[in-house]
Design an enzyme around this catalytic site. Structure first.
Site, mmCIF file in Angstrom:
data_model
loop_
_atom_site.group_PDB
_atom_site.id
_atom_site.type_symbol
_atom_site.label_atom_id
_atom_site.label_comp_id
_atom_site.label_asym_id
_atom_site.label_seq_id
_atom_site.Cartn_x
_atom_site.Cartn_y
_atom_site.Cartn_z
ATOM 1 N N ASN A 148 -10.470 1.274 6.236
ATOM 2 C CA ASN A 148 -9.935 0.147 7.007
ATOM 3 C C ASN A 148 -8.590 0.488 7.670
ATOM 4 O OD1 ASN A 148 -8.177 0.202 4.863
ATOM 5 N ND2 ASN A 148 -8.601 -1.867 4.124
ATOM 6 N N HIS A 150 -5.911 1.689 6.172
ATOM 7 C CA HIS A 150 -4.685 1.545 5.371
ATOM 8 C C HIS A 150 -4.006 2.896 5.144
ATOM 9 C CE1 HIS A 150 -6.809 1.794 1.137
ATOM 10 N NE2 HIS A 150 -6.601 2.983 1.630
HETATM 11 P P1 PGA Z 1 -9.583 8.772 -0.558
HETATM 12 O O1 PGA Z 1 -8.629 7.539 -0.318
HETATM 13 O O2 PGA Z 1 -8.722 9.984 -0.455
HETATM 14 O O3 PGA Z 1 -10.122 8.626 -1.952
HETATM 15 O O4 PGA Z 1 -10.634 8.718 0.494
HETATM 16 C C1 PGA Z 1 -7.723 7.581 0.731
HETATM 17 C C2 PGA Z 1 -7.040 6.236 0.856
HETATM 18 O O5 PGA Z 1 -7.660 5.211 0.556
HETATM 19 O O6 PGA Z 1 -5.880 6.212 1.307
#
Ligand code: PGA
Length: 254
Positions: A148, A150
């Site tokens: 999303n 973030h």
């Molecule tokens: P992820 O999460 O490295 O497990 O994909 C990244 C995030 O949500 O900032």
């Protein structure tokens, strides 16, 4: 923040593989720490930076770098993590994947709270963390990105002025993180995260890592927006003069 309205174009570096991209970023960090042994690093958790951390561990084992005088500030930490899940805390993650495998002094590693802290919706003041970061600044900030958009746990709707604070996690983030828990119900509902302002105002250099097709849409938002768009927190990076996006070919938005 200075130059609040000035927009910069992030650098893009896209690699064939996760491994190549991770090695590229790992090497930048090793070079930085060799040039500045007391460098301050802003660190992220999740699957994304694992390859970078494993590069750093290997470099340390080969005696190519020492983290003895490095200081680190992690981006975020859960609140009220059930004790059966203590190995899901971000402090545990960092210890397991990096800190316990290199010569860093644990007294120089910081998190915005302790994962087992009781949820206290009345606690509004997390300014100590910002004050510490403002004092030292971050020579290098590593970021992952949510589907999303973030960064840290700065979810859609977060303002540019946000500082370190308690935040509720969105359904999309809870769903994405439920892969580490027995059920979605067990995923903590809150975290403490550095704010967007904390990151932008204090980082000298930011590298955002994005791997896999699930991250492509968020990177597209970064490419297609011409200024900060609250719906995609990652677009705040357009306001920072030294940002590099490092991705693999599945996440490549170009
Ligand atoms: P992820 O999460 O490295 O497990 O994909 C990244 C995030 O949500 O900032």
């Amino acid at each position: 923040m200075n130059n609040e309205n000035k927009i910069y174009k992030p650098n893009f570096k896209c690699f064939e593989s996760y491994q190549q991209a991770s090695d590229f970023v790992g090497k930048i960090i090793v070079d930085l720490v060799n040039q500045k042994p007391n460098a301050v690093l802003g660190l992220a958790t999740g699957d994304t930076p694992l390859g970078v951390y494993s590069f750093l561990v290997k470099a340390y084992e080969k005696k190519e770098v020492s983290f003895k005088n490095v200081k680190t500030f992690n981006l975020d930490e859960y609140v009220e993590l059930k004790s059966i899940y203590k190995d899901q805390s971000y402090a545990f993650f960092m210890s397991h994947n990096l800190f316990s495998k290199v010569d860093i002094n644990l007294k120089n590693t910081f998190f915005p709270n302790k994962s087992e802290d009781k949820l206290d919706l009345n606690k509004k003041d997390y300014s100590e963390y910002d004050k510490e970061i403002e004092k030292t600044k971050l020579d290098f900030q590593i970021l992952g990105i949510g589907q999303n958009g973030h960064i840290g746990f700065n979810e859609p709707g977060t303002s540019l002025e946000s500082k370190t604070r308690l935040v509720p996690l969105t359904d999309s983030t809870i769903k994405a993180n439920s892969r580490f828990f027995a059920s979605e119900n067990d995923v903590p509902k809150y975290a403490v995260t550095m704010g967007i302002q904390t990151i932008l105002a204090n980082s000298k250099q930011i590298v955002l890592l994005a791997f896999g097709k699930n991250k492509k849409e968020a990177l597209k938002a970064l490419v297609n927006n011409k200024s900060f768009n609250k719906d995609w927190p990652c677009t705040a990076l357009l306001l920072h003069p030294n940002v590099t996006i490092v991705c693999d070919k599945e996440a490549n938005p170009l």
